[in-house]
Scaffold this motif. Structure first.
Motif, PDB file in Angstrom:
ATOM      1  N   GLY A 128       0.826  -1.211   0.000  1.00  0.00           N
ATOM      2  CA  GLY A 128       0.000   0.000   0.000  1.00  0.00           C
ATOM      3  C   GLY A 128       0.856   1.255   0.000  1.00  0.00           C
ATOM      4  N   HIS A 129       1.914   1.228   0.788  1.00  0.00           N
ATOM      5  CA  HIS A 129       2.826   2.366   0.868  1.00  0.00           C
ATOM      6  C   HIS A 129       3.538   2.590  -0.476  1.00  0.00           C
ATOM      7  CE1 HIS A 129       5.815   4.987   2.942  1.00  0.00           C
ATOM      8  NE2 HIS A 129       6.628   4.520   2.022  1.00  0.00           N
ATOM      9  N   GLU A 130       4.044   1.518  -1.059  1.00  0.00           N
ATOM     10  CA  GLU A 130       4.791   1.635  -2.317  1.00  0.00           C
ATOM     11  C   GLU A 130       3.886   2.111  -3.459  1.00  0.00           C
ATOM     12  OE1 GLU A 130       7.982   1.486  -2.543  1.00  0.00           O
ATOM     13  OE2 GLU A 130       8.239   0.840  -0.475  1.00  0.00           O
ATOM     14  N   SER A 132       1.293   3.846  -3.191  1.00  0.00           N
ATOM     15  CA  SER A 132       0.929   5.243  -2.943  1.00  0.00           C
ATOM     16  C   SER A 132       1.991   6.214  -3.454  1.00  0.00           C
ATOM     17  CB  SER A 132       0.689   5.464  -1.449  1.00  0.00           C
ATOM     18  OG  SER A 132      -0.411   4.686  -1.030  1.00  0.00           O
ATOM     19  N   HIS A 133       3.257   5.803  -3.392  1.00  0.00           N
ATOM     20  CA  HIS A 133       4.309   6.640  -3.990  1.00  0.00           C
ATOM     21  C   HIS A 133       4.023   6.844  -5.484  1.00  0.00           C
ATOM     22  CE1 HIS A 133       7.169   7.335  -0.784  1.00  0.00           C
ATOM     23  NE2 HIS A 133       7.358   6.059  -0.536  1.00  0.00           N
ATOM     24  N   VAL A 134       3.545   5.783  -6.139  1.00  0.00           N
ATOM     25  CA  VAL A 134       3.228   5.874  -7.573  1.00  0.00           C
ATOM     26  C   VAL A 134       2.036   6.804  -7.792  1.00  0.00           C
ATOM     27  CG1 VAL A 134       2.390   4.598  -9.590  1.00  0.00           C
ATOM     28  CG2 VAL A 134       4.162   3.597  -8.126  1.00  0.00           C
ATOM     29  N   PRO A 184      16.436   8.106  -2.660  1.00  0.00           N
ATOM     30  CA  PRO A 184      15.517   8.111  -1.513  1.00  0.00           C
ATOM     31  C   PRO A 184      14.355   9.079  -1.722  1.00  0.00           C
ATOM     32  CG  PRO A 184      17.792   8.516  -0.833  1.00  0.00           C
ATOM     33  CD  PRO A 184      17.778   8.565  -2.325  1.00  0.00           C
ATOM     34  N   TYR A 185      13.212   8.721  -1.199  1.00  0.00           N
ATOM     35  CA  TYR A 185      12.074   9.635  -1.185  1.00  0.00           C
ATOM     36  C   TYR A 185      12.306  10.679  -0.102  1.00  0.00           C
ATOM     37  CZ  TYR A 185       9.552   6.240  -4.034  1.00  0.00           C
ATOM     38  OH  TYR A 185       9.164   5.393  -5.045  1.00  0.00           O
ATOM     39  N   GLY A 186      11.616  11.804  -0.222  1.00  0.00           N
ATOM     40  CA  GLY A 186      11.727  12.853   0.789  1.00  0.00           C
ATOM     41  C   GLY A 186      10.787  12.578   1.947  1.00  0.00           C
ATOM     42  N   GLN A 189       7.178  13.129   1.192  1.00  0.00           N
ATOM     43  CA  GLN A 189       6.659  12.049   0.344  1.00  0.00           C
ATOM     44  C   GLN A 189       6.378  10.801   1.180  1.00  0.00           C
ATOM     45  OE1 GLN A 189       9.816  11.853  -2.600  1.00  0.00           O
ATOM     46  NE2 GLN A 189       8.596  13.056  -4.028  1.00  0.00           N
ATOM     47  N   GLU A 190       7.237  10.538   2.154  1.00  0.00           N
ATOM     48  CA  GLU A 190       7.031   9.390   3.034  1.00  0.00           C
ATOM     49  C   GLU A 190       5.739   9.521   3.841  1.00  0.00           C
ATOM     50  OE1 GLU A 190       8.655   6.431   3.331  1.00  0.00           O
ATOM     51  OE2 GLU A 190       9.453   7.206   1.474  1.00  0.00           O
ATOM     52  N   THR A 191       5.541  10.709   4.402  1.00  0.00           N
ATOM     53  CA  THR A 191       4.327  10.955   5.190  1.00  0.00           C
ATOM     54  C   THR A 191       3.089  10.757   4.331  1.00  0.00           C
ATOM     55  OG1 THR A 191       5.583  12.557   6.483  1.00  0.00           O
ATOM     56  CG2 THR A 191       3.199  12.672   6.676  1.00  0.00           C
ATOM     57  N   THR A 233      15.953   3.748   0.926  1.00  0.00           N
ATOM     58  CA  THR A 233      15.210   4.555  -0.054  1.00  0.00           C
ATOM     59  C   THR A 233      13.983   5.216   0.573  1.00  0.00           C
ATOM     60  OG1 THR A 233      14.235   2.458  -0.783  1.00  0.00           O
ATOM     61  CG2 THR A 233      15.901   3.438  -2.215  1.00  0.00           C
ATOM     62  N   HIS A 234      13.600   4.735   1.769  1.00  0.00           N
ATOM     63  CA  HIS A 234      12.448   5.330   2.459  1.00  0.00           C
ATOM     64  C   HIS A 234      12.899   5.831   3.826  1.00  0.00           C
ATOM     65  CE1 HIS A 234       9.573   3.452  -0.389  1.00  0.00           C
ATOM     66  NE2 HIS A 234      10.550   2.585  -0.493  1.00  0.00           N
ATOM     67  N   PRO A 235      13.493   7.030   3.856  1.00  0.00           N
ATOM     68  CA  PRO A 235      14.037   7.533   5.122  1.00  0.00           C
ATOM     69  C   PRO A 235      12.954   7.543   6.206  1.00  0.00           C
ATOM     70  CG  PRO A 235      13.862   9.282   3.478  1.00  0.00           C
ATOM     71  CD  PRO A 235      13.596   7.996   2.785  1.00  0.00           C
ATOM     72  N   THR A 239       9.712   9.283  14.842  1.00  0.00           N
ATOM     73  CA  THR A 239       8.368   9.843  14.921  1.00  0.00           C
ATOM     74  C   THR A 239       7.418   9.203  13.910  1.00  0.00           C
ATOM     75  OG1 THR A 239       8.921  11.596  13.370  1.00  0.00           O
ATOM     76  CG2 THR A 239       9.203  12.091  15.707  1.00  0.00           C
ATOM     77  N   ARG A 240       7.982   8.442  12.970  1.00  0.00           N
ATOM     78  CA  ARG A 240       7.127   7.882  11.928  1.00  0.00           C
ATOM     79  C   ARG A 240       6.083   6.901  12.483  1.00  0.00           C
ATOM     80  NH1 ARG A 240       9.269   5.264   6.568  1.00  0.00           N
ATOM     81  NH2 ARG A 240       7.375   5.498   5.392  1.00  0.00           N
ATOM     82  N   ILE A 241       6.547   5.989  13.340  1.00  0.00           N
ATOM     83  CA  ILE A 241       5.639   4.986  13.892  1.00  0.00           C
ATOM     84  C   ILE A 241       4.552   5.679  14.710  1.00  0.00           C
ATOM     85  CG2 ILE A 241       5.492   3.062  15.533  1.00  0.00           C
ATOM     86  CD1 ILE A 241       8.307   2.219  14.458  1.00  0.00           C
TER      87      ILE A 241
HETATM   88 ZN   LIG Z   1       8.309   5.322   1.125  1.00  0.00          ZN
END
Ligand SMILES: [Zn+2]
Length: 268
Positions: A128-130, A132-134, A184-186, A189-191, A233-235, A239-241
């Protein structure tokens, strides 16, 4: 020279205006390439990867990965202009802890990831995450950002009235093949991919709470060892979790509605 500089600036301004878009979460994006161009780039990159990396012969694992990917991608809303008509899903026989999705409708999962993403819900969190980047056109955005330096040249072409605009831009895309996959994504973009990805998996009937466990597993897995390739590639940060946990009240109702509507995937 002064006159030329003015026209150069004007060209750049016009190009920026033409290329400014809004992401699915309302963020402003610079997108210089068409959906078709970026899709073509994704397809070419994937063919290269398939030549370089062994495709898994494990039928059971392949079926499992394809089952999860199918359930997730079926939930992509039609509103996305770059939504691929179909997805090819490949499991690579490779110890990397990694997965990716490419514009044009390609998903690659490395068998090493299956040791970290335990069960269908955790794999759905990654896919789902990957995906969504697309959908949020993050490759287009990254390519556009990395080409901003070259833009000067393009803008000069425009200002000078030559018809060279498309040519240099497309040449730049060729250079970007590896960039689209490997850079890497920014953080923003990760959020964005986290939020969109949680909605996608929840709508497909996968438990979004498992996304928290997945990222915890991911963080745990590199204590004292090499970090998972996915994290390069996905910094990610501490705080992400927490941010994902805070999103759960928003996506749990989607999950419950999906289950009630009979979307109860059983990928094994
Ligand atoms: Zn990512």
């Amino acid at each position: 020279m002064k006159h030329k500089g003015f026209r150069f600036g004007l060209g750049l301004l016009l190009l920026s205006l033409a290329a400014c878009s809004t992401s699915p979460t309302g963020r402003r994006q610079l997108l210089l390439y068409s959906d078709n161009d970026v899709a073509q780039l994704g397809l070419t990159s994937f063919e290269q990867l398939k030549k370089q990396t062994k495709v898994s012969k494990n039928a059971k694992q392949t079926k499992f990965v394809q089952c999860v990917a199918k359930a997730v991608t079926e939930q992509i809303p039609a509103q996305y202009s770059n939504r691929p008509a179909q997805w090819e899903v490949v499991l690579f026989d490779d110890p990397q802890i990694n997965a990716f999705a490419l514009p044009g409708g390609r998903i690659g999962v490395y068998s090493g990831l299956l040791g970290i993403a335990k069960g269908q819900d955790q794999l759905a969190a990654v896919i789902g995450h990957e995906v969504s980047h697309v959908l949020a056109k993050h490759s287009n955005e990254r390519l556009s950002q990395s080409q901003v330096a070259n833009l000067g040249m393009v803008a000069a072409d425009m200002a000078l009235g030559s018809s060279g605009y498309r040519q240099p831009a497309m040449a730049a895309l060729g250079v970007g093949v590896q960039v689209g996959v490997l850079l890497p994504y920014g953080r923003e973009q990760e959020t964005e991919a986290d939020l969109l990805g949680l909605s996608l998996m929840a709508n497909a009937g996968f438990d979004p709470r498992q996304a928290v466990t997945l990222w915890q597993n991911m963080a745990q897995s590199h204590k004292g060892k090499q970090q998972p390739e996915l994290l390069s590639t996905h910094p990610s940060d501490g705080t992400r979790i927490q941010a994902i946990q805070q999103l759960l009240p928003r996506v749990m109702p989607l999950y419950q509605a999906a289950r009630q509507a009979g979307r109860q995937p059983k990928c094994q």
